[in-house]
Enzyme design. Structure first.
Site, PDB file in Angstrom:
ATOM      1  CG  ASN A   1      -8.391   9.223-121.610  1.00 30.58           C
ATOM      2  OD1 ASN A   1      -7.937  10.264-122.077  1.00 30.58           O
ATOM      3  ND2 ASN A   1      -8.094   8.035-122.096  1.00 30.58           N
TER       4      ASN A   1
ATOM      5  CG  ASN B   1      -3.002  12.756-123.559  1.00 28.81           C
ATOM      6  OD1 ASN B   1      -3.544  11.765-123.100  1.00 28.81           O
ATOM      7  ND2 ASN B   1      -3.274  13.983-123.103  1.00 28.81           N
ATOM      8  CG  ASP B   2      -5.115   7.406-123.762  1.00 30.85           C
ATOM      9  OD1 ASP B   2      -5.172   8.479-123.140  1.00 30.85           O
ATOM     10  OD2 ASP B   2      -6.105   6.703-123.997  1.00 30.85           O
TER      11      ASP B   2
ATOM     12  N   GLY C   1      -4.715   6.244-118.515  1.00 25.71           N
ATOM     13  CA  GLY C   1      -5.043   7.240-119.535  1.00 25.71           C
ATOM     14  C   GLY C   1      -5.661   8.524-119.034  1.00 25.71           C
TER      15      GLY C   1
ATOM     16  CG  ASP D   1      -6.149  13.382-120.263  1.00 26.35           C
ATOM     17  OD1 ASP D   1      -7.181  13.911-119.769  1.00 26.35           O
ATOM     18  OD2 ASP D   1      -6.152  12.806-121.365  1.00 26.35           O
TER      19      ASP D   1
ATOM     20  CG  ASP E   1       6.113  12.549-101.557  1.00 24.80           C
ATOM     21  OD1 ASP E   1       5.034  12.033-101.233  1.00 24.80           O
ATOM     22  OD2 ASP E   1       7.141  11.887-101.827  1.00 24.80           O
TER      23      ASP E   1
ATOM     24  CD  GLU F   1       3.556  11.765 -97.476  1.00 28.87           C
ATOM     25  OE1 GLU F   1       2.836  10.770 -97.685  1.00 28.87           O
ATOM     26  OE2 GLU F   1       4.655  11.929 -98.031  1.00 28.87           O
TER      27      GLU F   1
END
Length: 617
Positions: A139, A144-145, A165, A167, A332, A361
């Site tokens: 974090n 920006n949490d 949190g 980032d 993905d 993947e």
């Protein structure tokens, strides 16, 4: 008269309510493009209240509006633009004239392409990828949490399902740590907006394709992250999801047309059976459910046969390469996508960026199943997927079997030998990404039951294997847990938060065994970074004997001998059997310890140990 007034007021209120939900011109995507692209065409998605009632026009030298498409939902228009090679960077207005005389305008920007050599450079077998889940790494910006207005605003590090949190700034703060470890490429699980009510911290339920999640940072900060990585000699892999989006995505809440997603009479989940895609005897319904069934109630399955969906996704992915300069894509849930579209997508990406890297993947159950999805029609599929490489789960499983299994005809170390012997199925197996664990499976240290010797052996095999090696964050400090559920393998990196009691980003914050693990990986990773034999060199393996497996990586510069003893007791290895590769070499250097081996004719290998020797004349 009074009744008519009430009806009129009611209509006005209803109209105002609709317009409050969808502005007259909510968005144009992509909101900018570039001159000088190989493909001169771009299709803009326009979303706004009753925007389809507009007449559209634009005037700009070298740009032509070739078509205006109206669809089922009057809140959408799709505009086809043709951008000539003569077009110059600049801005122009796109005008939307409503029937009532109202004129809306959007300032569209054409940018100059950045042709710096360190952009879109490709991630190859010369690299070591480090996979990070941004929410769980560090974090760097507590401000920006929590973002008011988003559906999940709380941070709760005690819950494996909540946001913690982490980032982009936190990752930037620790790029030096990754550089020191020997990493050369950073892969983040999707950092774009996932504004779902709960448990979307992983990033695979996108709700806005053109916006970095505000709890991670901004688009500008992501671009800065890429630039800082490049300045340190680190590449960046961006994680993409073609197959599905979050059900809170703005274009799911107000779909352009019913065929935007795969529709079913009632909720139908994928059967997750990739064999149905390749089985020549498969039931058509089994195949349809595999491809068109939804991943989850909260993950809408996009209809990739829809040409508007195709254009939207392809342009978005090209936009991110051009905007941020990323070097590769990880795709993905690759087997669940429409094959024809994905091949077309890959051709278009490769046309713009010839050196760009792509790997899909494919968590499947055999080498043939993996090879089926790779480019070149090598297994008689009758179709070229244009997919250069895959995540090589067969190597992952084979290494685990070599470490944990008992020696047998096809078990123990023989499994790893056998999987590599099937490399003939690929156009180029060195483009596959080899790994021991990731965010969707048990951590490697737990897979080997926290046996430190096995852990080191597995890491040595990973970092000397053919292909592109990938580590999962925290492997180097022995982070552990079984994937039951997935949240257990997505723990926070200790020291990534200011109030953490331990900081394992630094040596004094790690215990002795954690430091030994870190130093072991750092030594081998940095050796690999400077040894072309382990990057692009040839591989020659020998049939395991008595539980001992030997292979060589070699080129004109160096020959590296890798010896793994899969037994529970020491093995006495006579090397005359490997004369094809050891002839002319008399001594060796142990890459990990730097110990000089004066005679390589006979080597005693401790139980479950891997030796990595650089041979010397």
């Amino acid at each position: 008269m009074k009744l008519r007034l009430v009806i009129t007021i009611g209509l006005i209120l209803i109209t105002r309510s609709i317009m409050a939900q969808i502005p007259a011109l909510e968005r144009v995507e992509p909101a900018s493009w570039w001159v000088g692209m190989k493909n001169p065409k771009v299709q803009l998605l326009v979303h706004g209240n009753n925007i389809a009632s507009s007449t559209v026009s634009l005037t700009y030298a070298g740009v032509k509006l070739t078509a205006v498409h109206k669809v089922e939902n009057n809140n959408y228009l799709f505009l086809d633009l043709d951008i000539a090679t003569s077009a110059k960077p600049g801005q122009f207005k796109i005008l939307f004239k409503k029937q009532a005389g109202q004129v809306l305008s959007f300032n569209y920007k054409l940018n100059q392409r950045d042709r710096s050599p360190n952009r879109a450079q490709g991630v190859t077998n010369k690299d070591l990828i480090y996979l990070i889940m941004p929410d769980r790494f560090s974090n760097g910006d507590p401000a920006n949490d929590s973002k008011p207005g988003m559906r999940e605003t709380k941070v709760n590090r005690d819950s494996m399902y909540a946001r913690h949190g982490g980032d982009i700034q936190g990752i930037i703060n620790h790029l030096g740590y990754l550089k020191d470890l020997g990493v050369t490429a950073v892969w983040l699980t999707p950092e774009i907006e996932n504004d779902e009510p709960q448990a979307s911290y992983h990033g695979y339920s996108v709700t806005d394709h053109y916006k970095v999640d505000p709890r991670y940072g901004t688009n500008e900060l992501y671009k800065t992250f890429v630039e800082k990585c490049h300045a340190l000699g680190l590449k960046v892999v961006k994680d993409l999801v073609h197959n599905h989006v979050g059900t809170e995505h703005w274009f799911i809440k107000d779909m352009p047309m019913k065929s935007w997603v795969h529709q079913w009479p009632k909720y139908t989940q994928s059967n997750f059976r990739d064999a149905a895609v390749m089985d020549p005897h498969a039931s058509p319904m089994d195949k349809k459910i595999m491809l068109d069934g939804w991943f989850d109630h909260h993950m809408a399955d996009l209809n990739e046969n829809n040409p508007y969906v195709q254009n939207y996704l392809t342009q978005n992915h090209i936009w991110w390469i051009e905007y941020a300069g990323v070097d590769g894509f990880r795709l993905d849930t690759y087997p669940y996508n429409d094959a024809a579209y994905m091949a077309d997508w890959a051709r278009k990406v490769k046309a713009e960026y010839p050196h760009f890297s792509i790997f899909g993947e494919t968590l499947v159950w055999s080498v043939a199943n993996q090879a089926y999805f790779t480019q070149g029609n090598t297994v008689n599929r009758g179709f070229d997927t244009q997919l250069p490489g895959v995540t090589d789960s067969q190597i992952k499983d084979a290494i685990a079997e070599a470490l944990n299994g008992k020696d047998g005809w096809t078990d123990g170390v023989h499994r790893l030998y056998s999987v590599l012997a099937q490399d003939f199925m690929y156009q180029d197996p060195t483009r596959n990404v080899v790994f021991l664990d990731n965010h969707d499976m048990s951590r490697f240290y737990s897979i080997v039951k926290e046996d430190f010797t096995k852990f080191k052996s597995g890491m040595a095999l990973l970092l000397t294997m053919r292909g592109v090696p990938q580590m999962y964050y925290g492997d180097e400090i022995l982070m552990k847990n079984l994937s039951n559920p997935d949240g257990l393998v997505r723990a926070d990196f200790p020291g990534g938060w200011s109030d953490d009691k331990e900081n394992k980003f630094i040596a004094r914050g790690r215990n002795n065994q954690e430091n030994e693990a870190f130093d072991y990986i750092r030594t081998l990773a940095n050796y690999r970074k400077n040894t072309t034999a382990l990057q692009t060199g040839k591989l020659m393996q020998y049939i395991p004997q008595d539980g001992v497996y030997v292979y060589f990586r070699y080129d004109t510069e160096k020959t590296v001998m890798v010896i793994y003893n899969g037994n529970d007791k020491p093995a006495n290895l006579h090397t005359d059997r490997f004369n094809e590769r050891v002839a002319g070499f008399n001594t060796a250097i142990n890459v990990i310890t730097n110990e000089h081996i004066s005679d390589i004719k006979e080597v005693i290998v401790p139980a479950k140990t891997t030796f990595v020797f650089e041979l010397k004349k």
